[in-house]
Design a protein around this motif. Structure first.
Motif, PDB file in Angstrom:
ATOM      1  N   UNK A  96      74.823 -81.556 -13.272  1.00  0.00           N
ATOM      2  CA  UNK A  96      73.855 -81.856 -14.253  1.00  0.00           C
ATOM      3  C   UNK A  96      74.311 -82.002 -15.575  1.00  0.00           C
ATOM      4  N   UNK A  97      73.978 -82.647 -16.453  1.00  0.00           N
ATOM      5  CA  UNK A  97      74.415 -82.733 -17.895  1.00  0.00           C
ATOM      6  C   UNK A  97      73.114 -83.227 -18.652  1.00  0.00           C
ATOM      7  N   UNK A  98      73.091 -82.383 -20.081  1.00  0.00           N
ATOM      8  CA  UNK A  98      71.886 -82.713 -20.688  1.00  0.00           C
ATOM      9  C   UNK A  98      72.506 -83.455 -22.025  1.00  0.00           C
ATOM     10  N   UNK A 114      65.247 -76.778 -16.508  1.00  0.00           N
ATOM     11  CA  UNK A 114      65.494 -75.158 -15.982  1.00  0.00           C
ATOM     12  C   UNK A 114      64.303 -74.608 -15.269  1.00  0.00           C
ATOM     13  N   UNK A 115      63.151 -75.111 -15.336  1.00  0.00           N
ATOM     14  CA  UNK A 115      62.182 -74.654 -14.199  1.00  0.00           C
ATOM     15  C   UNK A 115      62.453 -75.136 -12.887  1.00  0.00           C
ATOM     16  N   UNK A 116      62.781 -76.613 -12.824  1.00  0.00           N
ATOM     17  CA  UNK A 116      62.979 -77.169 -11.636  1.00  0.00           C
ATOM     18  C   UNK A 116      64.317 -76.970 -10.820  1.00  0.00           C
ATOM     19  N   UNK A 145      70.025 -82.707  -8.187  1.00  0.00           N
ATOM     20  CA  UNK A 145      69.168 -83.541  -9.041  1.00  0.00           C
ATOM     21  C   UNK A 145      67.673 -83.294  -9.054  1.00  0.00           C
ATOM     22  N   UNK A 146      67.408 -81.962  -8.847  1.00  0.00           N
ATOM     23  CA  UNK A 146      66.203 -81.657  -8.964  1.00  0.00           C
ATOM     24  C   UNK A 146      65.627 -81.710 -10.558  1.00  0.00           C
ATOM     25  N   UNK A 147      66.619 -81.585 -11.472  1.00  0.00           N
ATOM     26  CA  UNK A 147      66.401 -81.551 -12.680  1.00  0.00           C
ATOM     27  C   UNK A 147      66.049 -82.819 -13.503  1.00  0.00           C
ATOM     28  N   UNK A 148      66.597 -83.763 -12.798  1.00  0.00           N
ATOM     29  CA  UNK A 148      66.582 -85.150 -13.312  1.00  0.00           C
ATOM     30  C   UNK A 148      65.097 -85.809 -13.234  1.00  0.00           C
ATOM     31  N   UNK A 155      66.786 -87.271 -20.301  1.00  0.00           N
ATOM     32  CA  UNK A 155      68.023 -86.751 -20.991  1.00  0.00           C
ATOM     33  C   UNK A 155      68.924 -85.944 -20.016  1.00  0.00           C
ATOM     34  N   UNK A 156      68.491 -85.968 -18.758  1.00  0.00           N
ATOM     35  CA  UNK A 156      69.282 -85.381 -17.864  1.00  0.00           C
ATOM     36  C   UNK A 156      69.794 -86.424 -16.785  1.00  0.00           C
TER      37      UNK A 156
END
Length: 169
Positions: A96-98, A114-116, A145-148, A155-156
């Protein structure tokens, strides 16, 4: 044998495709993927997470806008072709990248990514002025990919790991 010559398609579109290369299914041989894949759709149909879709030329690719990969292996088990490598290896080399649109970087409190993150690979460093900067631990990031999908501003993204940025799981 490859039925769709993607390099020809990109040439006719006047250059390489915009953005990063597609993320292929986990454990897939990516170097010769389009030569080996028959685009039968078995891996897409088997994906219980719904992250595999038919991409450019009908080749399967992972998209994380609607969910995450649980690394169940159903896609690899369903494929009739010799595309998938041993599941003892890392599923893929993506992290992942932000991006700059991150709300936290702009001063708005947001920790959705971060929570995901099931790997707790995304942390927040407080900088001068009280703003928090999201940071991805490339060694801990599995590329699931949970953060996307949880990022309210998109932004992710998850893309191939760059040298020195970690290797995924």
């Amino acid at each position: 044998m490859q039925d769709v010559d993607l390099s020809r398609r990109w040439f006719l579109r006047r250059g390489k495709p915009a953005g990063p290369q597609p993320v292929r299914p986990p454990w897939a041989e990516t170097e010769h993927f389009t030569d080996l894949c028959t685009r039968c759709g078995a891996c897409i149909a088997a994906c219980v997470d719904g992250v595999l879709v038919a991409g450019d030329g009908g080749f399967p690719e992972a998209v994380f806008e609607t969910g995450e990969c649980s690394f169940c292996g159903d896609c690899a088990n369903a494929c009739p072709e010799p595309i998938f490598v041993s599941r003892a290896l890392d599923p893929w080399q993506i992290v992942a990248s932000i991006g700059e649109a991150c709300l936290a970087a702009g001063g708005t409190y947001c920790r959705s990514c971060g929570d995901a993150c099931p790997e707790t690979a995304i942390g927040f460093e407080v900088t001068l002025g009280g703003r928090a900067k999201a940071q991805v631990d490339g060694e801990a990031c599995s590329g699931c990919g949970a953060c996307v999908s949880v990022c309210p501003v998109g932004a992710v993204r998850v893309a191939p790991a760059e040298e020195g940025a970690g290797h995924g799981r």
